[in-house]
Design a protein around this motif. Structure first.
Motif, PDB file in Angstrom:
ATOM      1  N   LEU A 117      -2.378  10.947  -0.573  1.00 60.59           N
ATOM      2  CA  LEU A 117      -1.026  11.452  -0.863  1.00 60.59           C
ATOM      3  C   LEU A 117      -0.165  10.415  -1.568  1.00 60.59           C
ATOM      4  N   GLY A 118      -0.516   9.139  -1.397  1.00 54.90           N
ATOM      5  CA  GLY A 118       0.255   8.089  -2.051  1.00 54.90           C
ATOM      6  C   GLY A 118      -0.255   7.706  -3.418  1.00 54.90           C
ATOM      7  N   GLY A 119      -1.279   8.414  -3.906  1.00 52.69           N
ATOM      8  CA  GLY A 119      -1.824   8.122  -5.228  1.00 52.69           C
ATOM      9  C   GLY A 119      -2.906   7.061  -5.230  1.00 52.69           C
ATOM     10  N   ARG A 120      -3.397   6.672  -4.065  1.00 49.07           N
ATOM     11  CA  ARG A 120      -4.463   5.668  -3.987  1.00 49.07           C
ATOM     12  C   ARG A 120      -5.810   6.307  -4.313  1.00 49.07           C
TER      13      ARG A 120
ATOM     14  N   MET B 235      -3.329   0.408   4.603  1.00 48.14           N
ATOM     15  CA  MET B 235      -3.519   0.087   3.189  1.00 48.14           C
ATOM     16  C   MET B 235      -2.276  -0.548   2.568  1.00 48.14           C
ATOM     17  N   SER B 236      -1.143  -0.486   3.233  1.00 45.66           N
ATOM     18  CA  SER B 236       0.078  -1.001   2.636  1.00 45.66           C
ATOM     19  C   SER B 236       0.004  -2.498   2.398  1.00 45.66           C
ATOM     20  N   ASN B 237      -0.808  -3.218   3.189  1.00 43.80           N
ATOM     21  CA  ASN B 237      -0.936  -4.665   3.041  1.00 43.80           C
ATOM     22  C   ASN B 237      -2.216  -5.070   2.327  1.00 43.80           C
ATOM     23  N   SER B 238      -2.971  -4.105   1.851  1.00 45.02           N
ATOM     24  CA  SER B 238      -4.244  -4.399   1.216  1.00 45.02           C
ATOM     25  C   SER B 238      -4.022  -5.061  -0.145  1.00 45.02           C
ATOM     26  N   THR B 239      -4.880  -6.036  -0.459  1.00 42.61           N
ATOM     27  CA  THR B 239      -4.802  -6.750  -1.727  1.00 42.61           C
ATOM     28  C   THR B 239      -6.187  -6.813  -2.360  1.00 42.61           C
ATOM     29  N   LYS B 240      -6.251  -7.418  -3.527  1.00 41.18           N
ATOM     30  CA  LYS B 240      -7.553  -7.591  -4.171  1.00 41.18           C
ATOM     31  C   LYS B 240      -8.501  -8.401  -3.291  1.00 41.18           C
TER      32      LYS B 240
END
Length: 473
Positions: free
Chosen positions: A430-433, A1-6
């Motif tokens: 855990l990262g607030g996503r 998910m770190s590279n996920s965008t709209k």
């Protein structure tokens, strides 16, 4: 998910009702590309369900646009010449007792005015239930007004209580929280805006930017909605994605899920539906909030069966007649509080039934229901009623994809110190996503039970995702 965008984030919305469609169209407007909807029914709309009947269409579900100022439905279509003002047309109610006696207009007006003035009003806080508050204030006000027959006053109060229950989808007003009544934000302006002969589905067409004259066109959602996809499991245990398994075995994965299923479905299925189990605060909200049942009857005749000067009628039960009814197989007719003409459909009558009686009515055959209504007409009305040519009823509680009509807050909700705010809280990693989000009219604090509340919550959850991705730039 770190590279996920709209452009790459996979968003799956569960439910193609007003809130699901509102969320999907908003996300697309905000630049999200990978948006899809899974719908359990074989149609879109959810509790908006416009169907052909009579000379055009009727709405089995949501029917009115309630109010103007602060109503996002009205604001979206106000310049499109889609809504029609009902005004006082349906307010000319004939109150009829079970001995065919019609209440004088002066008596009905006096008692009706006292009922309206007896409801909680800001900034006052009411003790007990909405029913307690209304009953106490009603009799207190009558004791200071002109003399009135207390028997008739009691009969009318009971009928108006049923009418008010149709606002809250409650079995009775003694379970309704007066705090919820005070916190519901009423939209000023015309209360009963109707959709002429197009039905509420025309609003969904506007949301989707779809062609109004093409039933299958979903506008911006073309190719994005999968019908007959009832969910068996929402597995949010994985750190990276949510896994959705349908009853037909098909599996979908998503980075974000917006769940818009009805409160009734959550009540019945949440323990099996969500893996792992929902947090205690969410479960408390699901258990504490109420999803009640309000059903409709539509009767079609060769010509309008009501006399020219009759627009609407409400039924007042004399005590001994009611006692006799309760001991019969037609006990469910106690929940039928009235019938009225249908705007833009001159050959139709529409009736309403609430609560446990509405749920029982759903179990009867169509012929048993028609026979019961004909008996009711004969019992009350001082004129003969013909047999209807066609009949249509709703059965919202029986449908496993709804299990009721719309939500309300009860005293039990308040006792659990929960409410729509807990239902609306997303499940985060855990990262607030936001992994699983919740929308729908039951998650609205100030506009629950309404389409505009459902739309607002869909937009709310779309905006939540938009803000999340905007903050990650």
């Amino acid at each position: 998910m770190s590279n996920s965008t709209k452009q790459t984030a996979r968003i799956v919305i569960i439910g193609a009702g007003a809130s699901g469609i509102a969320a999907a169209t908003r996300l697309l407007e905000q630049g999200f590309k990978n948006v899809s909807i899974l719908e359990a029914e074989n149609r879109i709309g959810g509790r908006i369900n416009t169907v052909p009947f009579g000379d055009s269409v009727v709405d089995k579900g949501a029917q009115w646009c309630h109010g103007e100022n602060g109503n996002v439905v009205y604001q979206r279509v106000k310049d499109l010449d889609m809504l029609d003002r009902t005004g006082d047309v349906l307010n000319a109610v004939s109150f009829v007792r079970s001995n065919k006696e019609v209440l004088p207009n002066e008596t009905a007006y006096l008692l009706g005015t006292v009922v309206e003035s007896s409801l909680p009003a800001p900034p006052n806080e009411a003790n007990g239930s909405l029913g307690d508050h209304l009953t106490d204030n009603y009799w207190r006000a009558l004791s200071m007004s002109a003399p009135v027959d207390k028997t008739i006053a009691q009969e009318l109060l009971e009928t108006i209580k049923k009418f008010r229950c149709s606002f809250t989808a409650s079995d009775h007003l003694f379970e309704v929280s007066p705090r919820a009544h005070l916190e519901f934000a009423k939209s000023d302006g015309e209360f009963l805006l109707n959709w002429r002969n197009k039905g509420y589905k025309s609003f969904l067409k506007v949301l989707m930017n779809a062609k109004p004259d093409q039933a299958e066109d979903l506008g911006v959602l073309n190719g994005r909605v999968k019908l007959s996809k009832r969910l068996a499991e929402i597995n949010w245990a994985d750190a990276d994605q949510v896994r959705l398994r349908c009853w037909d075995g098909e599996v979908f994965t998503a980075d974000h899920v917006i769940c818009t299923v009805s409160l009734g479905v959550l009540k019945e299925q949440h323990e099996k539906l969500f893996v792992p189990a929902l947090p205690a605060s969410k479960v408390r909200a699901i258990k504490g909030l109420k999803l009640g049942t309000v059903n409709k009857f539509y009767l079609e005749y060769a010509s309008q069966p009501f006399p020219v000067d009759w627009v609407s009628t409400n039924f007042l039960w004399i005590e001994e007649d009611l006692d006799e009814l309760r001991g019969s197989e037609r006990f469910w007719l106690e929940g039928v509080f009235g019938f009225h003409r249908v705007l833009h459909q001159p050959r139709l009558l529409q009736g309403w039934i609430i609560g446990e009686h509405a749920r029982h009515m759903e179990t009867l055959t169509e012929q048993e229901v028609v026979d019961g209504l004909q008996w009711l007409f004969h019992k009350f009305l001082p004129f003969d009623m013909p047999q209807p040519q066609r009949f249509l009823r709703t059965q919202w509680h029986s449908n496993p994809n709804f299990r009721g009509s719309y939500s309300s807050r009860t005293n039990y909700t308040d006792e659990l110190r929960t409410g729509p705010w807990d239902l609306a809280t997303p499940l985060l990693d855990l990262g607030g996503r936001p992994k699983v989000q919740f929308a729908g009219e039951a998650s609205s604090k100030t506009h629950f039970s309404s389409v505009h509340g459902a739309v607002e919550t869909g937009w709310r959850e779309a905006d939540r995702l938009n803000e999340y991705y905007s903050c990650r730039k």
